[in-house]
Design an enzyme around this catalytic site. Structure first.
Site: not given
Ligand SMILES: C[S@@+](CC[C@H](N)C(=O)[O-])C[C@H]1O[C@@H](n2cnc3c(N)ncnc32)[C@H](O)[C@@H]1O
Length: 234
Positions: A89, A117, A155, A170
């Site tokens: 993150p 963690e 993709r 897209d």
């Protein structure tokens, strides 16, 4: 595209890699995805891969030694020039441009999935991976993030999608970098909601102009940050 994954949960990847578009692309040799089980590098008879954090606090931390040995083994099998990416993150935010960059990486990429963690920081110092985040939220492990990265990159590889025209139209990938236009299919009238008349006209130039206009309008209302300042004023 050649990607490798180091994870404590290889079984999470199998159904994804064998099904649908992915499965066919792997069979056709367009994709190669190697999954290394971190548990195989665990310590002792019980193949331990984690321990409590120094300094106290909740949860467990992945041990440096098994992580480094697993990544080194995966790198050796993949090729030493592979880009090594720790899903975290705290990393650089993943988006369509990062997906395009990874899909074109000449020596492929290796995804390291954290758990608990996180990973003993010293392993990250030794491995010096790039860090990529899926967004400002915390997942239980890097596996869901790795699957998202694999899907978004695979993709873009020529031949993986059934219709090569699809990906370049897209959201984010189209020439304007804006959101995609809405899509409709049969029946032409459903629950008293008709398909926009123009789409039934057969006039391809008019349809393309309508789609572009509605894509810009939707981007202006939903994601104005995607529009260059000049278009925002228009
Ligand atoms: C519970 S998280 C650890 C979070 C860490 N303590 C922190 O706050 O930065 C366990 C693992 O999930 C993965 N992860 C969690 N959130 C992620 C995100 N937004 N993007 C990519 N990976 C993520 C990472 O591999 C991380 O090591």
């Amino acid at each position: 595209m050649h990607a490798s994954v180091v994870t404590l949960f290889p079984e999470l990847f199998e159904p994804f890699l064998s099904a649908t578009v992915f499965g066919r692309a792997v069979q056709k040799g367009l994709l190669r995805i190697d999954v290394t089980n971190l548990r195989d590098f665990g310590e002792g008879r019980h193949r331990v891969v984690d321990d409590r954090p120094f300094g106290g606090g909740p949860g467990m931390v992945l041990l440096a030694e098994p992580v480094v040995r697993a990544v080194e083994a995966a790198r050796a099998a993949h090729g030493p020039a592979v880009r090594t990416i720790f899903l975290s993150p705290q990393g650089r935010r993943f988006d369509q441009s990062v997906a395009a960059e990874l899909a074109a990486a000449p020596d492929g990429f290796l995804l390291l999935c954290g758990r608990y963690e996180g990973i003993d920081e010293r392993a990250l110092e030794v491995l010096a991976p790039e860090e990529i985040s899926l967004g400002d939220f915390v997942l239980s492990g890097g596996e869901a993030a790795a699957l998202a990265v694999l899907d978004a990159t695979a993709r873009l590889v020529p031949g993986v999608l059934g219709d090569a025209r699809s990906a370049p139209e897209d959201s984010f990938s189209n020439p304007d970098g804006v959101l995609d236009h809405p899509h409709y299919t049969r029946p032409a009238a459903w629950r008293e909601l008709p398909v926009p008349e123009i789409l039934l006209s057969g006039n391809h130039a008019a349809i393309a102009a309508w789609r572009r206009a509605i894509a810009l309008e939707r981007t202006r209302s939903r994601r104005p940050d995607l529009l260059p300042p000049a278009s925002e004023e228009a």
